[in-house]
Motif scaffolding. Structure first.
Motif, PDB file in Angstrom:
ATOM      1  N   ASP A   3      46.540 144.258  46.088  1.00 11.20           N
ATOM      2  CA  ASP A   3      45.125 144.595  45.913  1.00 11.20           C
ATOM      3  C   ASP A   3      44.844 144.607  44.406  1.00 11.20           C
ATOM      4  OD1 ASP A   3      42.555 145.415  46.458  1.00 11.20           O
ATOM      5  OD2 ASP A   3      43.166 147.004  47.835  1.00 11.20           O
ATOM      6  N   LYS A  39      42.217 137.687  54.313  1.00 16.68           N
ATOM      7  CA  LYS A  39      40.778 137.475  54.453  1.00 16.68           C
ATOM      8  C   LYS A  39      40.113 137.482  53.071  1.00 16.68           C
ATOM      9  CE  LYS A  39      36.857 139.487  56.916  1.00 16.68           C
ATOM     10  NZ  LYS A  39      36.372 140.676  56.206  1.00 16.68           N
ATOM     11  N   ARG A  40      40.484 138.502  52.290  1.00 17.32           N
ATOM     12  CA  ARG A  40      39.886 138.604  50.949  1.00 17.32           C
ATOM     13  C   ARG A  40      40.314 137.426  50.070  1.00 17.32           C
ATOM     14  NH1 ARG A  40      36.002 141.510  51.416  1.00 17.32           N
ATOM     15  NH2 ARG A  40      35.877 143.683  50.791  1.00 17.32           N
ATOM     16  N   PRO A  48      48.403 147.357  52.762  1.00 14.13           N
ATOM     17  CA  PRO A  48      47.310 147.056  53.683  1.00 14.13           C
ATOM     18  C   PRO A  48      47.717 145.915  54.607  1.00 14.13           C
ATOM     19  CG  PRO A  48      46.821 146.215  51.487  1.00 14.13           C
ATOM     20  CD  PRO A  48      48.093 146.981  51.377  1.00 14.13           C
ATOM     21  N   HIS A 105      48.277 142.502  56.408  1.00 15.49           N
ATOM     22  CA  HIS A 105      48.238 141.156  55.821  1.00 15.49           C
ATOM     23  C   HIS A 105      46.929 140.446  56.102  1.00 15.49           C
ATOM     24  CE1 HIS A 105      52.829 140.510  55.181  1.00 15.49           C
ATOM     25  NE2 HIS A 105      52.356 141.616  54.609  1.00 15.49           N
ATOM     26  N   LYS A 106      46.407 140.659  57.333  1.00 16.47           N
ATOM     27  CA  LYS A 106      45.194 139.899  57.679  1.00 16.47           C
ATOM     28  C   LYS A 106      44.015 140.288  56.761  1.00 16.47           C
ATOM     29  CE  LYS A 106      43.488 142.792  61.556  1.00 16.47           C
ATOM     30  NZ  LYS A 106      43.009 143.831  60.695  1.00 16.47           N
ATOM     31  N   ASP A 107      43.977 141.542  56.353  1.00 15.33           N
ATOM     32  CA  ASP A 107      42.884 141.942  55.448  1.00 15.33           C
ATOM     33  C   ASP A 107      43.060 141.325  54.069  1.00 15.33           C
ATOM     34  OD1 ASP A 107      41.333 143.688  57.151  1.00 15.33           O
ATOM     35  OD2 ASP A 107      43.092 144.994  57.122  1.00 15.33           O
ATOM     36  N   VAL A 150      40.592 144.608  48.143  1.00 16.25           N
ATOM     37  CA  VAL A 150      40.859 144.442  49.578  1.00 16.25           C
ATOM     38  C   VAL A 150      40.414 145.686  50.346  1.00 16.25           C
ATOM     39  CG1 VAL A 150      42.670 144.142  51.301  1.00 16.25           C
ATOM     40  CG2 VAL A 150      42.794 142.897  49.133  1.00 16.25           C
ATOM     41  N   GLN A 151      40.724 146.846  49.804  1.00 14.27           N
ATOM     42  CA  GLN A 151      40.525 148.088  50.562  1.00 14.27           C
ATOM     43  C   GLN A 151      39.320 148.869  50.057  1.00 14.27           C
ATOM     44  OE1 GLN A 151      44.646 149.891  51.423  1.00 14.27           O
ATOM     45  NE2 GLN A 151      44.914 148.796  49.480  1.00 14.27           N
ATOM     46  N   TRP A 209      37.847 152.089  51.660  1.00 10.97           N
ATOM     47  CA  TRP A 209      38.623 152.585  52.790  1.00 10.97           C
ATOM     48  C   TRP A 209      38.913 154.048  52.517  1.00 10.97           C
ATOM     49  CZ3 TRP A 209      42.929 148.782  54.802  1.00 10.97           C
ATOM     50  CH2 TRP A 209      42.345 147.547  55.105  1.00 10.97           C
TER      51      TRP A 209
END
Lengths: 232, 548
Positions: B301, B148-149, B141, B143-145, B130-131, B134
């Motif tokens: 993640d 999305k993943r 992280p 929630h929307k990220d 996810v990150q 970054w």
């Protein structure tokens, strides 16, 4: 009297054949004047080629001395002998000995290339090529410059070999049975070529042959028998 | 001039020359592939070892723990110039389970780390899902990220299902495809659940709070409410756990994901899914008290360090969470004082300028001095300060000796190319004996003739080396694709990730290795041509002319 082109003193040469020693030359002395055409006649195995190789500095005598144009060659370094061979001597062999990988023009240019470093070559290239083309043209090979030796007839190959031998304008042309591998018609054409160079350009020629008739066209005929040279 | 001309002509007209060049090319190819793979392997191990522990590790003997770690880290950073960062780390062991999947249990290493600190001592962020990349990854992280993943990955899984089915019904598929599609479908449904858990996080949390309040009320009234309990239990499987109960999984854990024939990584559990960790505390407890601490975590993640053996059995949780589960937190003593919190080790990141292992050793000595100064002598003597190289010495030096072995073996094999060039040149010289005689009769020197053959050898070496290098580089670049293709074709793997730690075959191309091998090949070809060239140079012109 001017310096002789070739002078030999008591040349001795022997070969070892197993346990026996074969005495080929037993004190050969002769002179060839500049511009002379000399034929040396002898039976096969009589040492004609050996004599020619000694004169052309391809081999060293066991004893005796070869003097080329006044230069005593027996004390020269290998490098000097190479130079002398390159500049002053031209060879024509019975089996032509052209390099199969090279075209006619390149074969003829070879002595000039041996004589010239890679750096100096570009400057002299045009002039050398012009000379090679001129000789080849004179020998009726003007159309054959880009052919390989394998594409030529025997007579043509021998003419290429003559052109190569004359490329560096040598003082001496040494021919070892130049017609030995050719039929009589082509052979006489080759002889005509040699004679022409002799009469027109005053080329000094020493030719060895077993063919007495062929030798008649020379200024002088020497006979090699039992390792010794005689006039008759 | 004739040397160049003849060298080029021989090259063009001699078929044997191509054979010699092919031999050289093959040796260069083999050597390059072997050395590059071994080097890449070593670099990966080094990188992974550094990624895992930083450059220098401060750890106590045994599992007793290190106290005052934050102060120590501060001191080390302040007093040793070359140190960029220092961060405490806990390593523990436990069992991972998936709620609702009773048959699943997996032993794991649990790493307690601080984020985003961890990214400063290692390249942790590079392997995240996810990150990824970054600069400041966290255990929470947005929630929307995560969603999305999770959604993207679900789409990938769907696409793979479509591809594998290729328009056929499930029942018409061959048995192995059925198994695969089954697994993919399971993954898809888990991923959807995870996504939904994140989507409904607020609603679920609110609902859970309400139900718990109702249950508390019922308890207070002395009522039994099995229905409420069951609903709460069911809802707990779907809520997002509060901080710090967030976990980052290692990618490649048994059952948590798999890889398709085409090389795609399929995650079965993804962001939003939940797992339970049973931690066997290494903290202060006696051996008789080893009952596990149990905690539910939400996956936020996953992380790949590229070291399969590590990824397949490691999960990351927040430092504080593991400290608590490991009973390493601060403990009040009977006399009113507090026993300080503990960690397993401190990882130290050294400035890039000191990345060379020799430089790291010098830094280690400085860190050692700080540690000796920081603790009382009795404690300090039980604390080891090691470079990453020392920590992984067994592994790294065994790989280094393997690399040496491979290089020697291939070096010996490469002698074949020298021999090949030698034999071929010997034949070429024999074939060209008359030419050599002619050249000498034209006044060419022995050195000149030798130069033709040496140059010829060098060109053969150069051509072979370039061809081999291009082939080798292409092969190394595509080694994994080739490997997969071979697997699909022959059905067996040369490179098994279980035995080589890594998922993919290393495919680094080191320019210095390439130039060394190419240079070596040219030298080898010249050496091979040397003896024939000398023979040609020494040849008597008369003998050469007579040669038939």
């Amino acid at each position: 009297m001017s310096k002789p082109a070739i002078q030999t003193h008591e040349l001795h040469k022997s070969y070892r054949l197993g346990k026996t020693t074969l005495q080929v030359l037993r004190g050969v002395s002769f002179r060839v004047a500049a511009g002379e055409f000399v034929a040396i006649v002898g039976a096969s195995g009589s040492g004609k080629s050996t004599l020619l190789h000694l004169v052309g500095l391809l081999d060293r005598p066991d004893k005796g001395r070869v003097v080329l144009d006044g230069v005593k060659t027996d004390k020269l370094s290998a490098g000097r002998r190479n130079r002398l061979r390159c500049e002053d001597v031209g060879f024509v062999f019975q089996f032509y000995h052209l390099l199969g990988e090279l075209k006619v023009m390149e074969n003829v240019l070879l002595p000039a290339q041996v004589d010239t470093s890679i750096l100096a070559w570009p400057k002299r290239r045009t002039e050398r090529r012009a000379r090679a083309a001129e000789i080849l043209d004179g020998l009726g090979l003007g159309e054959r410059l880009r052919h390989r030796p394998s594409e030529l007839s025997g007579g043509e190959r021998q003419r290429v070999a003559i052109a190569r031998a004359l490329m560096n304008q040598p003082k001496i042309l040494l021919a070892d049975e130049p017609t030995g591998n050719l039929d009589s018609k082509t052979g006489s054409q080759i002889m005509d070529v040699l004679k022409r160079f002799h009469t027109d350009a005053g080329q000094t020629i020493v030719m060895v042959t077993h063919d007495v008739a062929l030798a008649e066209s020379a200024d002088r005929v020497l006979h090699l028998r039992d390792g010794q040279l005689t006039d008759a | 001039m004739y040397k160049l001309l003849l060298c080029l002509r021989y090259l063009r007209r001699q078929r044997l020359a191509y054979l010699a060049a092919a031999g050289v090319a093959l040796c260069v190819f083999m050597m390059l592939v072997a050395v590059s793979v071994m080097n890449g392997f070593l670099h990966k191990v080094e990188k992974a070892a550094k990624g895992l522990h930083g450059d220098i590790i401060i750890e106590p003997n045994g599992l007793r723990g290190l106290k005052f770690y934050d102060k120590l880290a501060e001191r080390v950073v302040a007093e040793v110039d070359a140190v960029q960062h220092a961060s405490p780390f806990i390593l523990s062991y436990g069992i991972l389970r998936v709620p609702g999947q009773d048959h699943y249990r997996q032993t794991v290493q649990i790493a307690g780390i601080r984020l985003p600190d961890r990214a400063k001592v290692s390249n942790f962020e590079q392997g995240l899902f996810v990150q990824r990349d970054w600069p400041e990854p966290t255990f929470s992280p947005p929630h929307k990220d995560m969603q999305k993943r999770a959604a993207e990955h679900r789409e990938l899984v769907t696409a793979i299902i479509e591809r594998e089915k290729a328009g056929r019904n499930f029942a018409d598929l061959p048995a192995d495809k059925q198994t695969l599609v089954d697994r993919l479908e399971t993954a898809r449904s888990f991923l959807l659940k995870g996504w939904a858990n994140l989507e409904n996080a607020d609603t679920n949390a609110k609902l859970l709070a309400e139900l718990e309040a109702q249950l508390a009320a019922a308890d207070a009234e002395g009522r039994d409410s099995p229905y409420l309990e069951a609903r709460i239990q069911e809802l707990e499987m779907r809520t997002v756990e509060p901080w710090p109960n967030h976990v980052i999984l290692g990618l490649g854990m048994e059952g948590m994901g798999f890889r398709t024939d085409q090389g795609e990584t399929v995650r079965v559990l993804g962001p939003g899914n939940k797992v339970t960790l049973y931690v066997f505390p290494l903290g202060r407890h006696t051996l008789t008290d080893m009952s596990p601490n149990i905690q539910r975590f939400t996956i936020v993640d996953d992380c790949s360090t590229d070291v399969y053996s590590f990824d397949s059995q490691t999960v990351y949780v927040p430092f504080d969470a593991l400290q608590r589960l490991n009973n390493m937190g601060p403990v009040p003593r009977a006399d009113g004082t507090v026993a300080p919190a503990l960690c397993s080790m401190v990882h130290v990141k050294v400035d890039e300028a000191f990345a060379d292992w020799r430089a790291v050793r010098a830094v280690r000595d400085e860190v050692r001095r700080v540690v000796a100064d920081f603790y009382e002598p009795a404690q300090a003597k039980n604390i080891n300060v090691l470079t990453w190289r020392e920590k992984q010495d067994k592994l790294v030096s065994s790989i280094e000796s393997q690399r040496m072995l491979v290089m020697i073996m291939f070096g010996i094999l490469s002698l074949v190319s020298v021999l090949l060039v030698f034999v071929i040149f010997y034949m070429v010289v024999a074939q060209k004996t008359r030419d050599i005689g002619v050249l000498k009769s034209l006044g060419a020197s022995g050195n000149g003739v030798a130069a033709i053959f040496l140059a010829f050898g060098a060109v053969i070496g150069l051509v072979g080396a370039i061809v081999g290098a291009i082939g080798g580089c292409l092969f190394i670049h595509n080694i994994n694709a080739v490997h997969d293709a071979l697997y699909n074709w022959l059905g067996f793997r040369v490179w098994s990730r279980e035995s080589f730690f890594f998922d993919r075959i290393p495919n680094e191309i080191d320019v210095s290795v390439v130039s060394l091998v190419v240079g070596g090949a040219i030298v080898a070809a010249v050496v091979g041509a040397l003896a024939p060239a000398i023979r040609a140079a020494r040849m008597e012109p008369v003998e050469a002319l007579r040669y038939e």
